[in-house]
Design an enzyme around this catalytic site. Structure first.
Site, PDB file in Angstrom:
ATOM      1  CB  CYS A 150      -0.957  -0.011   1.184  1.00 23.22           C
ATOM      2  SG  CYS A 150      -0.220  -0.556   2.720  1.00 23.22           S
ATOM      3  CG  HIS A 175      -0.494   4.120   4.594  1.00 18.12           C
ATOM      4  ND1 HIS A 175      -1.200   3.892   5.759  1.00 18.12           N
ATOM      5  CD2 HIS A 175      -0.031   2.887   4.206  1.00 18.12           C
ATOM      6  CE1 HIS A 175      -1.169   2.601   6.047  1.00 18.12           C
ATOM      7  NE2 HIS A 175      -0.472   1.959   5.121  1.00 18.12           N
TER       8      HIS A 175
END
Ligand SMILES: NC(=O)c1ccc[n+]([C@@H]2O[C@H](COP(=O)([O-])OP(=O)(O)OC[C@H]3O[C@@H](n4cnc5c(N)ncnc54)[C@H](OP(=O)(O)O)[C@@H]3O)[C@@H](O)[C@H]2O)c1
Length: 333
Positions: free
Chosen positions: A130, A243
């Site tokens: 990710c 994130h």
């Protein structure tokens, strides 16, 4: 009638699995039958898809009979055991775990970057790490324009990247602290509430973590750039979702902020939010639940030749997992 596909979601009850179901629904993927698979613990649970209840079933060797797609997000060991069975049963597998990412026979795909690689698949297509996927959404267009040689980066990774249990851990610890109770730990080695942990994944003998090396290894494969180098520090922060990554990138060609901004404005799946005078830059709180990643804080790197600094933020449950997986499946229908 238009063609539909039977889709199995493995790990349907997890942080990624739930997003996978919602993404299939929101993007109107042509689902015929939807099969939701998880461990025995979750068998019988009901999850909604297009307003109707779908019962979660226990994953078994026969789960893939009659399915055309299998979207896996139940961890590497489950992928290793069951993805080959799904392929044998006639499915195309899109796998979110790290199990097959570096296998030379398995394409590792971000559709905006190397979508054509899906054509090489032999049954399994891997979804990238990710943090790597979110970073490359901004780095790759800059690489095409200016030729990236190397990056130095630090990540700020949300707890949902560790899964449903880590979301519960942050919630519980915040509640314990507010109530003046002792803090309990189950998922992370240290308290995550009101703290930051400079460890994501386990350590390698070099002192880097496995997560930190994914940027270079997976970055090379996705960008078709075998000499790309990345020195990364991955940090877990008490953010629920999305994130962020602070990147210093060095390029072969001279780069200006203005030229980089023009390139990034044209990049698919990416928004530019960069107005320092108004304190406007990408924030994980507002990137959560968005399909696009966002980039900002563009500035010339003062320590590198032909260097550019930027800050990129994106929902890792979506672009780092469920959305990217569904986009891959869309390339095949
Ligand atoms: N979270 C992220 O942002 C992210 C991003 C990219 C990739 N990934 C990858 O996606 C995978 C899942 O991550 P997650 O965050 O969604 O984890 P999670 O919230 O812990 O969910 C794990 C899922 O796997 C299922 N599962 C566990 N053991 C199983 C078994 N023996 N048989 C069948 N199903 C089993 C769980 O079912 P039960 O509910 O029944 O236990 C649950 O549905 C991992 O490989 C992770 O590396 C995650």
């Amino acid at each position: 009638m238009s063609k539909t596909y039977n889709v199995a979601v493995v790990g349907a009850t997890g942080a990624v699995g739930i997003e996978m179901i919602q993404t299939l629904e929101k993007r109107n993927f042509p689902v015929g039958q939807l099969k939701l698979l998880a461990s025995r613990r979750s068998a019988g649970r009901k999850l909604k898809f297009h307003g109707r209840d779908v019962t979660v079933e226990e994953l078994t060797q026969d789960s893939f009979d009659g399915m055309q797609f299998a979207l896996f997000s139940a961890g590497s060991s489950i992928s290793k055991e069951f993805a080959p069975l799904a392929v044998k049963a006639g499915c195309v597998v899109v796998d979110n775990s790290s199990c097959f990412r570096m296998d030379p026979n398995v394409p590792l795909v971000v559709p905006e970057i190397n979508g054509d690689d899906v054509k090489q698949h032999k049954g399994i297509i891997a979804n990238p790490n990710c943090t790597t996927a979110i970073t490359l959404m901004a780095l790759y267009p800059l690489h095409v324009a200016f030729g990236c040689t190397r990056i130095f980066a630090s990540s700020y990774q949300a707890v949902s990247g560790t899964g449903a249990k880590a979301i519960a851990e942050l919630e519980r610890q915040v509640d314990q602290i507010v109530k003046g109770q002792p803090v309990t730990k189950e998922v992370y080695p240290h308290q995550i509430a009101f703290n930051v942990l400079p460890q994501v994944d386990s350590f390698l003998p070099t002192g880097y973590t496995k997560e930190e090396m994914k940027m270079e290894n997976e970055g090379r494969k996705i960008m078709h750039h075998p000499t790309f180098r990345a020195s990364v520090t991955c940090v877990r922060v008490p953010v629920y979702r999305a994130h962020s990554v602070a990147v210093s990138a060095e390029f072969a060609k001279p780069v200006t902020v203005e030229a980089a901004r023009e390139v990034l404005k044209q990049a698919p799946g990416l928004d530019v939010i960069d107005n320092p005078a108004k304190s406007e830059y990408p924030l994980p709180l507002y990137q959560a639940e968005k399909y696009n990643c966002a980039v900002g804080r563009l500035r010339k790197d003062c320590a590198l030749d032909n260097g550019l600094c930027f800050w990129v933020s994106g929902d890792q449950l979506l672009k780092g997992a469920a959305l990217n997986a569904v986009q891959i499946a869309e390339l095949l229908v």
